[in-house]
Design a protein around this motif. Structure first.
Motif, PDB file in Angstrom:
ATOM      1  N   GLY A 518       0.797  -1.224   0.000  1.00  0.00           N
ATOM      2  CA  GLY A 518       0.000   0.000   0.000  1.00  0.00           C
ATOM      3  C   GLY A 518       0.824   1.266   0.000  1.00  0.00           C
ATOM      4  N   ILE A 519       2.099   1.173  -0.401  1.00  0.00           N
ATOM      5  CA  ILE A 519       2.964   2.354  -0.472  1.00  0.00           C
ATOM      6  C   ILE A 519       2.779   2.991  -1.845  1.00  0.00           C
ATOM      7  N   ARG A 520       2.017   4.066  -1.916  1.00  0.00           N
ATOM      8  CA  ARG A 520       1.698   4.675  -3.208  1.00  0.00           C
ATOM      9  C   ARG A 520       1.890   6.187  -3.218  1.00  0.00           C
ATOM     10  N   ASN A 521       1.993   6.811  -2.029  1.00  0.00           N
ATOM     11  CA  ASN A 521       2.225   8.244  -1.967  1.00  0.00           C
ATOM     12  C   ASN A 521       3.562   8.595  -2.615  1.00  0.00           C
ATOM     13  N   ASN A 522       3.603   9.697  -3.367  1.00  0.00           N
ATOM     14  CA  ASN A 522       4.814  10.065  -4.105  1.00  0.00           C
ATOM     15  C   ASN A 522       6.035  10.207  -3.208  1.00  0.00           C
ATOM     16  N   VAL A 523       5.854  10.815  -2.041  1.00  0.00           N
ATOM     17  CA  VAL A 523       6.975  11.011  -1.123  1.00  0.00           C
ATOM     18  C   VAL A 523       7.481   9.667  -0.612  1.00  0.00           C
ATOM     19  N   GLN A 524       6.553   8.780  -0.239  1.00  0.00           N
ATOM     20  CA  GLN A 524       6.937   7.469   0.253  1.00  0.00           C
ATOM     21  C   GLN A 524       7.625   6.650  -0.834  1.00  0.00           C
ATOM     22  N   VAL A 525       7.063   6.696  -2.045  1.00  0.00           N
ATOM     23  CA  VAL A 525       7.657   5.936  -3.154  1.00  0.00           C
ATOM     24  C   VAL A 525       9.060   6.445  -3.453  1.00  0.00           C
ATOM     25  N   ALA A 526       9.250   7.772  -3.426  1.00  0.00           N
ATOM     26  CA  ALA A 526      10.575   8.355  -3.681  1.00  0.00           C
ATOM     27  C   ALA A 526      11.591   7.877  -2.646  1.00  0.00           C
ATOM     28  N   LYS A 527      11.180   7.802  -1.386  1.00  0.00           N
ATOM     29  CA  LYS A 527      12.079   7.317  -0.331  1.00  0.00           C
ATOM     30  C   LYS A 527      12.467   5.866  -0.561  1.00  0.00           C
ATOM     31  N   MET A 528      11.496   5.050  -0.953  1.00  0.00           N
ATOM     32  CA  MET A 528      11.772   3.629  -1.184  1.00  0.00           C
ATOM     33  C   MET A 528      12.687   3.432  -2.391  1.00  0.00           C
ATOM     34  N   ILE A 529      12.498   4.246  -3.434  1.00  0.00           N
ATOM     35  CA  ILE A 529      13.364   4.147  -4.616  1.00  0.00           C
ATOM     36  C   ILE A 529      14.786   4.565  -4.268  1.00  0.00           C
ATOM     37  N   THR A 530      14.916   5.604  -3.444  1.00  0.00           N
ATOM     38  CA  THR A 530      16.249   6.033  -2.990  1.00  0.00           C
ATOM     39  C   THR A 530      16.933   4.925  -2.214  1.00  0.00           C
ATOM     40  N   SER A 531      16.176   4.259  -1.328  1.00  0.00           N
ATOM     41  CA  SER A 531      16.759   3.156  -0.558  1.00  0.00           C
ATOM     42  C   SER A 531      17.145   1.990  -1.451  1.00  0.00           C
ATOM     43  N   TYR A 532      16.398   1.791  -2.545  1.00  0.00           N
ATOM     44  CA  TYR A 532      16.759   0.713  -3.485  1.00  0.00           C
ATOM     45  C   TYR A 532      18.094   1.016  -4.153  1.00  0.00           C
ATOM     46  N   TYR A 533      18.274   2.280  -4.556  1.00  0.00           N
ATOM     47  CA  TYR A 533      19.551   2.661  -5.171  1.00  0.00           C
ATOM     48  C   TYR A 533      20.722   2.425  -4.217  1.00  0.00           C
ATOM     49  N   LEU A 534      20.494   2.701  -2.923  1.00  0.00           N
ATOM     50  CA  LEU A 534      21.578   2.551  -1.953  1.00  0.00           C
ATOM     51  C   LEU A 534      21.860   1.088  -1.618  1.00  0.00           C
ATOM     52  N   ASN A 535      20.800   0.304  -1.509  1.00  0.00           N
ATOM     53  CA  ASN A 535      20.952  -1.085  -1.063  1.00  0.00           C
ATOM     54  C   ASN A 535      21.106  -2.092  -2.192  1.00  0.00           C
ATOM     55  N   SER A 536      20.648  -1.722  -3.388  1.00  0.00           N
ATOM     56  CA  SER A 536      20.716  -2.678  -4.503  1.00  0.00           C
ATOM     57  C   SER A 536      21.247  -1.993  -5.753  1.00  0.00           C
ATOM     58  N   PRO A 537      22.490  -1.521  -5.743  1.00  0.00           N
ATOM     59  CA  PRO A 537      23.030  -0.824  -6.922  1.00  0.00           C
ATOM     60  C   PRO A 537      23.146  -1.770  -8.119  1.00  0.00           C
ATOM     61  N   PHE A 538      23.040  -1.172  -9.295  1.00  0.00           N
ATOM     62  CA  PHE A 538      23.218  -1.952 -10.533  1.00  0.00           C
ATOM     63  C   PHE A 538      24.298  -1.292 -11.383  1.00  0.00           C
ATOM     64  N   PRO A 539      25.277  -2.097 -11.868  1.00  0.00           N
ATOM     65  CA  PRO A 539      25.453  -3.525 -11.563  1.00  0.00           C
ATOM     66  C   PRO A 539      26.027  -3.740 -10.166  1.00  0.00           C
ATOM     67  N   ARG A 540      25.823  -4.935  -9.622  1.00  0.00           N
ATOM     68  CA  ARG A 540      26.327  -5.250  -8.303  1.00  0.00           C
ATOM     69  C   ARG A 540      27.853  -5.221  -8.316  1.00  0.00           C
ATOM     70  N   PRO A 541      28.476  -4.628  -7.286  1.00  0.00           N
ATOM     71  CA  PRO A 541      29.947  -4.633  -7.236  1.00  0.00           C
ATOM     72  C   PRO A 541      30.468  -6.064  -7.090  1.00  0.00           C
ATOM     73  N   LYS A 542      31.490  -6.387  -7.893  1.00  0.00           N
ATOM     74  CA  LYS A 542      32.054  -7.731  -7.858  1.00  0.00           C
ATOM     75  C   LYS A 542      33.158  -7.800  -6.803  1.00  0.00           C
ATOM     76  N   ILE A 543      33.065  -8.814  -5.964  1.00  0.00           N
ATOM     77  CA  ILE A 543      34.026  -8.983  -4.875  1.00  0.00           C
ATOM     78  C   ILE A 543      35.157  -9.893  -5.355  1.00  0.00           C
ATOM     79  N   LYS A 544      36.351  -9.361  -5.280  1.00  0.00           N
ATOM     80  CA  LYS A 544      37.506 -10.146  -5.702  1.00  0.00           C
ATOM     81  C   LYS A 544      37.972 -11.036  -4.547  1.00  0.00           C
TER      82      LYS A 544
END
Length: 548
Positions: A518-544
């Protein structure tokens, strides 16, 4: 002083409503003003605004309150129109004595009202002033306890509200209001019943002109016989288009108000409404993150700006956005955002003194070093500058009026846009959106807005559809494995197409989860998208792995 005129208790049928000549005009034309016995007949002016009564044989389809207990709306099916729907405004009626007191009090208030303080609610102030002046002039003792709330309703309606169209403007189910002239029913676009006539009819040119002037003043613009055309925005961000008197509209003044949503649709709202699905939203999300150019194409009322606004909310928070519009309709939850709007000329004749057009603003926007340039709608020479900006690596988003992608390309490459055919592929992807009939009604609505097709533009005559709407079952069919743009994204990040498609699926699942929660408010959605960028970057960093 009467702002909108007395509301009639009963009204004649539409076919009986005819223009009534003023007494002076009758004298000029030689009409007799005296009866057979020589007595002078009193000329009775018809009511300036008419609310037709609902016919006895009309079938009530739906009824809901607007401002209880003073106003409500009835949607009725009319047998004489073959069962077509009509919109009936029902307001509490004033008795003859109540109306006389109302008219007198309205005149006194307009003359003697004190201005409200900076933090005082205007409606509350009107009520206090009405009571004060009613006591001062001895009207209070004539007003009963039952009559006072009704009189206050009409005072607020005519002084603070918009008079005859007050009920329509407070109905959240109305998308569009259209006054087409005198002696013609006002039409509305209802979210459930589409375009339907109302029982409201303007029967007096002065009353209609006064309302248009009031709307113009509220929008802080000017309209007159010298400048009879207006395109403006009301304080609530509703879009206003109007013509004044009979200068360009023979049936009298006209105006249309397109209602503005207080809270714009988010990307989750579009998914909920089935304008797009999670996979298409995730596809656009990936492209927008990588500065691809998106054009939303469709006809009038297709919902292009709403879709553009929702897609723009997917832009990375770190990116800088510049929006360019004639009327400010785009509303973003983004801090690094510069909003530019055009300005009309205030000069006369051929010299456009002080005019600032979209061309000037798009050209100037390049100096802001934007990551994304969003033009509300391209229709003229500003398209040339926008495409020049796209060629230098800026991301772009816009809308375009056209019935198909082919016609959109023809418009772009023809005057006055004159975009070179070689620049057309700079629009990476187009979304063709329409208002369509649904295979089955959803929440009582038999129509909706759908992105019928998503096409990538490889060349001026090479388009490839990657997603389409199936009208048979109201679902979307996607073929992203054939996407040229996703291959470009994969190459840019040094990953495979399969990894990019996997990321698309992850984002689709993320949006699906937001909808489920039920997260549909623009402010809430923007926060969740920001957290996705921080927690799930693309492409994923490769660990050597360190070697011994």
């Amino acid at each position: 002083m009467v702002l909108f005129g007395k509301k009639s208790e009963t009204a004649p049928e539409l076919k009986e409503i005819k223009p009534v000549e003023k007494e002076e005009e009758r004298k000029k034309r030689g009409f007799k003003l005296f009866g057979r016995g020589g007595e002078k007949k009193e000329y009775v002016k018809p009511p300036p605004v008419i609310l037709k009564e609902m016919p006895p044989d009309a079938l009530t389809v739906e009824e809901y309150q607007i401002e209880p207990p003073f106003s409500k709306v009835t949607i009725a099916s009319l047998p004489q129109l073959g069962g077509s729907m009509a919109y009936y405004i029902n307001e509490v009626k004033l008795t003859e004595s109540e109306d006389a007191i109302f008219q007198k009090l309205l005149e006194i208030i307009c003359r003697e009202i004190e201005p409200p303080g900076p933090d005082v609610d205007v409606k509350t102030h009107i009520e206090r002033e009405a009571y004060r002046l009613a006591k001062k002039y001895g009207l209070a003792k004539k007003i009963s306890t039952e009559s006072w709330p009704k009189i206050i309703y009409y005072l607020k309606r005519d002084l603070v509200g918009l008079g005859p169209i007050h009920v329509i403007m407070n109905d959240r189910m109305i998308e569009d209001l259209s006054v087409n002239g005198l002696y013609i029913p006002v039409f509305v676009w209802h979210r459930k019943y589409e375009s339907i006539p109302t029982n409201l009819i303007f029967n007096d040119e002065e009353a209609l002109d006064n309302l248009i002037v009031k709307l113009t003043h509220l929008s802080q613009k000017h309209i007159s016989t010298a400048f009879p055309i207006l395109d403006a925005m009301l304080p609530g961000k509703d879009r206003l288009a109007a013509t004044f008197k009979r200068e360009v509209s023979p049936k009298g003044g006209t105006f249309t108000i397109r209602r503005f949503r207080e809270e714009p649709y988010s990307i989750v709202d579009l998914i909920e409404l089935k304008t797009i699905d999670e996979n298409i939203a995730a596809y656009f999300w990936l492209l927008i993150e990588n500065r691809m150019t998106v054009a939303v194409i469709g006809g009038t009322g297709a919902g292009k700006t709403s879709t553009l606004n929702a897609l723009a909310s997917l832009i990375k928070p770190s990116m800088k956005i510049v929006t360019v519009e004639e009327i400010p309709e785009i509303n973003l939850v983004h801090d690094n955002w510069v909003q530019l709007i055009s300005r009309e000329s205030y000069g006369l004749g051929v010299h456009k003194i002080g005019e600032i057009g979209l061309f000037d603003l798009v050209k100037m926007s390049l100096r802001y070093r934007p990551d994304y340039i969003i033009v509300g709608e391209i229709r003229g020479e500003e398209a040339f500058v926008l495409f020049q900006a796209l060629a230098t690596g800026h991301g772009g988003m816009t809308t375009l009026h056209a019935e198909s992608l082919e016609y959109a390309i023809k418009r772009l490459t023809s005057p006055p846009m004159n975009v070179a055919p070689a620049y057309v592929p700079l629009i990476n992807v187009s979304a063709m959106q329409e208002r369509v009939q649904l295979p089955k009604s959803i929440t009582g609505m038999s129509f909706g807005r759908r992105v019928r097709s998503v096409a990538e533009i490889g060349d001026i005559d090479n388009y490839m559809s990657v997603a389409s709407w199936n009208p048979a079952n109201d679902t979307y069919e996607c073929e992203f494995e054939n996407s040229i743009m996703l291959r470009r994204v994969a190459m840019r990040h040094g990953v495979t197409l399969q990894e990019t498609l996997a990321e698309l699926n992850n984002r689709a699942e993320f949006l699906r989860d937001l909808r489920a929660k039920g997260i549909r408010n623009n402010v809430q959605v923007a926060k969740m998208i920001t957290s996705y960028y921080l927690n799930s970057p693309f492409p994923r960093p490769k660990i050597k792995v360190a070697q011994n």
